[in-house]
Design an enzyme around this catalytic site. Structure first.
Site, PDB file in Angstrom:
ATOM      1  N   PHE A 174      36.239  65.787  32.969  1.00 24.58           N
ATOM      2  CA  PHE A 174      35.861  66.809  33.743  1.00 24.58           C
ATOM      3  C   PHE A 174      35.603  68.222  32.425  1.00 24.58           C
ATOM      4  O   PHE A 174      35.955  68.344  31.829  1.00 24.58           O
ATOM      5  CB  PHE A 174      37.095  66.825  34.721  1.00 24.58           C
ATOM      6  CG  PHE A 174      38.450  67.588  33.240  1.00 24.58           C
ATOM      7  CD1 PHE A 174      39.089  68.866  33.492  1.00 24.58           C
ATOM      8  CD2 PHE A 174      39.756  67.043  33.114  1.00 24.58           C
ATOM      9  CE1 PHE A 174      40.056  69.588  32.193  1.00 24.58           C
ATOM     10  CE2 PHE A 174      40.682  67.219  32.331  1.00 24.58           C
ATOM     11  CZ  PHE A 174      40.532  68.568  31.970  1.00 24.58           C
ATOM     12  N   CYS A 175      35.384  68.945  33.093  1.00 28.25           N
ATOM     13  CA  CYS A 175      34.604  70.071  33.009  1.00 28.25           C
ATOM     14  C   CYS A 175      34.945  71.222  34.267  1.00 28.25           C
ATOM     15  O   CYS A 175      35.368  71.269  35.371  1.00 28.25           O
ATOM     16  CB  CYS A 175      33.157  69.962  32.408  1.00 28.25           C
ATOM     17  SG  CYS A 175      32.020  69.337  33.330  1.00 28.25           S
ATOM     18  N   THR A 176      33.783  72.625  33.807  1.00 30.98           N
ATOM     19  CA  THR A 176      34.329  73.239  34.462  1.00 30.98           C
ATOM     20  C   THR A 176      33.346  73.407  36.396  1.00 30.98           C
ATOM     21  O   THR A 176      34.203  73.396  36.962  1.00 30.98           O
ATOM     22  CB  THR A 176      33.992  74.890  34.516  1.00 30.98           C
ATOM     23  OG1 THR A 176      34.479  74.796  33.000  1.00 30.98           O
ATOM     24  CG2 THR A 176      33.769  75.821  35.189  1.00 30.98           C
TER      25      THR A 176
END
Length: 325
Positions: A174-176
């Site tokens: 996951f990331c922003t």
């Protein structure tokens, strides 16, 4: 109330330079501010403005080659979170430094926000946060692996050094907002990982859609604008910002002896020269003066000068700081 739109699209732009002028002109005409990056691999950025202004810019972007299915995430801000509009030409819209990585050729399995908890709670799944260390430092998913990277460019090296410990595991990343996972999951597939997943829409979509009572997110999510961080429901967070290095600041960080508003914080005090700090003090003085007069100051939210960024880059190599990939 200001509308904030975070967007990206991997597509093929044969002439990104030719797209820059009309896009910048439209944003300025509509009073839209923020930063958009253009490269041959697509477009990425965050913009803010009135509802009508954002709609006009999004319509323009959707008319660009390969952008008809553009997806974006919206939130609101009480005040304009950007000082000006920038449309920049880059080699990559998110810098990984792996020329063979191409999200258009394939990515991991997208996982909707409402299905994310079940996936990352499975015993055969390892969860990896692909963001930079300063972002992870103010919030992440419970139990997620923190690579400790100072820039996204470091992620491939970290994976190759640590891949063996994840043998036999399904990998969830996951990331922003999702863009870094487009590249990181394609990279892992090329590295031979059989099952790779990533959070569709990123942390921002999760915080928007998953009720806090059901959430596995802990802390706040760093965002690259004047809001600094957001929490559940995308409400503004409690973090401030060091305007020298652009790191998030807690209340304790603002009380640290090395913190000087607009000039330095404990994390970057040694990254800049006396000349840099003198320039930052003047910038802060001008910002304070403009604020006292009730007008905006364009330099207030600007990133450090090229010389200052070079100083930070050199410090990075010694193991000190970060960037905004």
């Amino acid at each position: 109330m200001t509308t904030v739109a975070a967007l990206y699209q991997f597509t093929r732009f044969d002439d990104p330079a030719g797209l820059r002028g009309p896009l910048l002109a439209l944003c300025e005409a509509e009073g839209v501010r923020g930063t958009l990056l253009l490269a041959q691999e697509g477009i990425n950025g965050t913009i803010a403005g009135t509802r009508a202004g954002i709609d006009a810019v999004l319509a323009h972007i959707r008319a660009l080659p390969g952008c008809a299915a553009l997806d974006w995430k919206e939130s609101t801000a009480a005040e304009m979170p950007f000082g000006r509009m920038k449309v920049r030409l880059k080699r990559e819209i998110v810098t990984m430094g792996e020329p063979d990585v191409d999200p258009r050729a394939g990515t991991g399995h997208y996982v909707e926000a409402q299905d994310w908890n079940a996936l990352i709670s499975a015993p055969d799944v390892v969860v990896i946060d692909t963001r930079n260390d300063y972002e992870v430092g103010i919030g992440s998913f419970a139990g997620a692996v923190d690579p400790g990277t100072r820039s996204f460019r470091e992620f491939p090296g970290w994976w190759r050094e640590n891949a063996q410990q994840f043998d036999g595991k399904r990998v969830a990343m996951f990331c922003t907002g999702g863009i870094r996972c487009e590249k990181s999951t394609n990279f892992l597939l090329q590295e031979g990982v059989a099952e790779v997943f990533h959070l569709k829409g990123g942390i921002l979509k999760y915080l928007e859609e998953v009720p806090e009572a059901e959430s596995l997110w802990q802390g706040e999510c760093f965002v690259f604008d004047e809001r600094v961080s957001v929490g559940h429901g995308l409400t503004p967070g409690k973090h401030g910002l060091c305007r020298a290095c652009r790191r998030p600041l807690t209340e304790a960080g603002r009380r640290h002896p090395d913190y000087e508003e607009g000039v330095s914080c404990a994390a970057c005090r040694g990254d800049f020269s006396d000349d840099d700090r003198a320039r930052f003090r003047e910038r802060q003085r001008q910002s304070d003066l403009a604020r006292s007069r009730g007008v905006g100051h364009l330099g207030a939210d600007s990133v450090p000068s090229q010389r200052a960024r070079k100083a930070v880059s050199l410090s990075n190599r010694a193991g000190a700081t970060r960037d905004q990939s």
